[in-house]
Write a protein that holds these residues in place. Sequence first.
Motif, PDB file in Angstrom:
ATOM      1  N   GLN A   9      17.352 -18.946 -58.602  1.00  0.00           N
ATOM      2  CA  GLN A   9      16.477 -17.787 -58.792  1.00  0.00           C
ATOM      3  C   GLN A   9      15.494 -17.681 -57.632  1.00  0.00           C
ATOM      4  O   GLN A   9      15.201 -18.666 -56.961  1.00  0.00           O
ATOM      5  N   GLU A  10      14.999 -16.479 -57.441  1.00  0.00           N
ATOM      6  CA  GLU A  10      14.020 -16.232 -56.396  1.00  0.00           C
ATOM      7  C   GLU A  10      12.759 -17.043 -56.679  1.00  0.00           C
ATOM      8  O   GLU A  10      12.268 -17.060 -57.806  1.00  0.00           O
ATOM      9  N   ALA A  11      12.261 -17.733 -55.654  1.00  0.00           N
ATOM     10  CA  ALA A  11      11.006 -18.471 -55.803  1.00  0.00           C
ATOM     11  C   ALA A  11       9.870 -17.471 -55.993  1.00  0.00           C
ATOM     12  O   ALA A  11       9.869 -16.397 -55.394  1.00  0.00           O
ATOM     13  N   LEU A  28      16.162 -23.801 -57.254  1.00  0.00           N
ATOM     14  CA  LEU A  28      17.376 -24.293 -57.886  1.00  0.00           C
ATOM     15  C   LEU A  28      17.018 -25.145 -59.090  1.00  0.00           C
ATOM     16  O   LEU A  28      16.133 -26.002 -59.003  1.00  0.00           O
ATOM     17  N   LEU A  29      17.715 -24.935 -60.186  1.00  0.00           N
ATOM     18  CA  LEU A  29      17.640 -25.835 -61.324  1.00  0.00           C
ATOM     19  C   LEU A  29      18.915 -26.659 -61.267  1.00  0.00           C
ATOM     20  O   LEU A  29      20.022 -26.104 -61.334  1.00  0.00           O
ATOM     21  N   LEU A  30      18.751 -27.971 -61.093  1.00  0.00           N
ATOM     22  CA  LEU A  30      19.883 -28.881 -60.984  1.00  0.00           C
ATOM     23  C   LEU A  30      19.877 -29.836 -62.174  1.00  0.00           C
ATOM     24  O   LEU A  30      18.819 -30.264 -62.626  1.00  0.00           O
ATOM     25  N   VAL A  42      14.994 -24.396 -51.913  1.00  0.00           N
ATOM     26  CA  VAL A  42      15.939 -24.507 -50.799  1.00  0.00           C
ATOM     27  C   VAL A  42      15.982 -23.151 -50.107  1.00  0.00           C
ATOM     28  O   VAL A  42      15.866 -22.111 -50.759  1.00  0.00           O
ATOM     29  N   ALA A  43      16.186 -23.165 -48.800  1.00  0.00           N
ATOM     30  CA  ALA A  43      16.323 -21.909 -48.063  1.00  0.00           C
ATOM     31  C   ALA A  43      17.565 -21.167 -48.547  1.00  0.00           C
ATOM     32  O   ALA A  43      18.649 -21.752 -48.637  1.00  0.00           O
ATOM     33  N   ASP A  44      17.400 -19.899 -48.884  1.00  0.00           N
ATOM     34  CA  ASP A  44      18.512 -19.073 -49.355  1.00  0.00           C
ATOM     35  C   ASP A  44      19.634 -19.041 -48.327  1.00  0.00           C
ATOM     36  O   ASP A  44      20.810 -19.120 -48.686  1.00  0.00           O
ATOM     37  N   ALA A  45      19.289 -18.958 -47.051  1.00  0.00           N
ATOM     38  CA  ALA A  45      20.299 -18.909 -45.994  1.00  0.00           C
ATOM     39  C   ALA A  45      21.151 -20.175 -45.983  1.00  0.00           C
ATOM     40  O   ALA A  45      22.352 -20.132 -45.681  1.00  0.00           O
ATOM     41  N   ASN A  64      18.485 -35.876 -46.800  1.00  0.00           N
ATOM     42  CA  ASN A  64      18.042 -35.027 -47.900  1.00  0.00           C
ATOM     43  C   ASN A  64      18.509 -33.576 -47.759  1.00  0.00           C
ATOM     44  O   ASN A  64      17.863 -32.647 -48.250  1.00  0.00           O
ATOM     45  N   GLU A  65      19.632 -33.380 -47.067  1.00  0.00           N
ATOM     46  CA  GLU A  65      20.253 -32.065 -46.950  1.00  0.00           C
ATOM     47  C   GLU A  65      21.216 -31.863 -48.122  1.00  0.00           C
ATOM     48  O   GLU A  65      21.946 -32.781 -48.492  1.00  0.00           O
ATOM     49  N   ILE A  66      21.223 -30.669 -48.702  1.00  0.00           N
ATOM     50  CA  ILE A  66      22.104 -30.391 -49.823  1.00  0.00           C
ATOM     51  C   ILE A  66      23.527 -30.152 -49.305  1.00  0.00           C
ATOM     52  O   ILE A  66      23.739 -29.456 -48.320  1.00  0.00           O
ATOM     53  N   ILE A  67      24.498 -30.781 -49.994  1.00  0.00           N
ATOM     54  CA  ILE A  67      25.899 -30.695 -49.613  1.00  0.00           C
ATOM     55  C   ILE A  67      26.703 -30.296 -50.841  1.00  0.00           C
ATOM     56  O   ILE A  67      26.518 -30.852 -51.927  1.00  0.00           O
ATOM     57  N   LYS A  68      27.624 -29.348 -50.669  1.00  0.00           N
ATOM     58  CA  LYS A  68      28.506 -28.935 -51.769  1.00  0.00           C
ATOM     59  C   LYS A  68      29.660 -29.917 -51.880  1.00  0.00           C
ATOM     60  O   LYS A  68      30.295 -30.257 -50.881  1.00  0.00           O
ATOM     61  N   GLU A  69      29.931 -30.387 -53.099  1.00  0.00           N
ATOM     62  CA  GLU A  69      31.059 -31.281 -53.313  1.00  0.00           C
ATOM     63  C   GLU A  69      32.331 -30.459 -53.289  1.00  0.00           C
ATOM     64  O   GLU A  69      32.426 -29.410 -53.929  1.00  0.00           O
ATOM     65  N   GLU A  70      33.299 -30.929 -52.571  1.00  0.00           N
ATOM     66  CA  GLU A  70      34.591 -30.223 -52.466  1.00  0.00           C
ATOM     67  C   GLU A  70      35.544 -30.658 -53.537  1.00  0.00           C
ATOM     68  O   GLU A  70      35.569 -31.654 -54.066  1.00  0.00           O
TER      69      GLU A  70
END
Length: 70
Positions: A9-11, A28-30, A42-45, A64-70
């Motif tokens: 959601q938008e901050a 982000l809600l994780l 997190v930056a939207d971009a 501490n960079e967010i990574i998508k699990e493949e």
Amino acid sequence: MKYIVKRIQEADYGCEERPAGYQFQVLLLLRDETGQEIDIEVADAELLSKDINEGDWVFFDKDNEIIKEE
């Protein structure tokens, strides 16, 4: 640790002005594998460039960079 993206959601910045060069942030809600939930900004971009969406599993690297699990 892995997290599922439960919500994006938008901050909320109220009526504050954003400085020049500001990167638009989202909240982000994780939820981790044990059911604990955390909120982070997190930056939207960054999410767009990594194709991270609600329902995706993600983790954080050593920097501490967010990574998508493949």
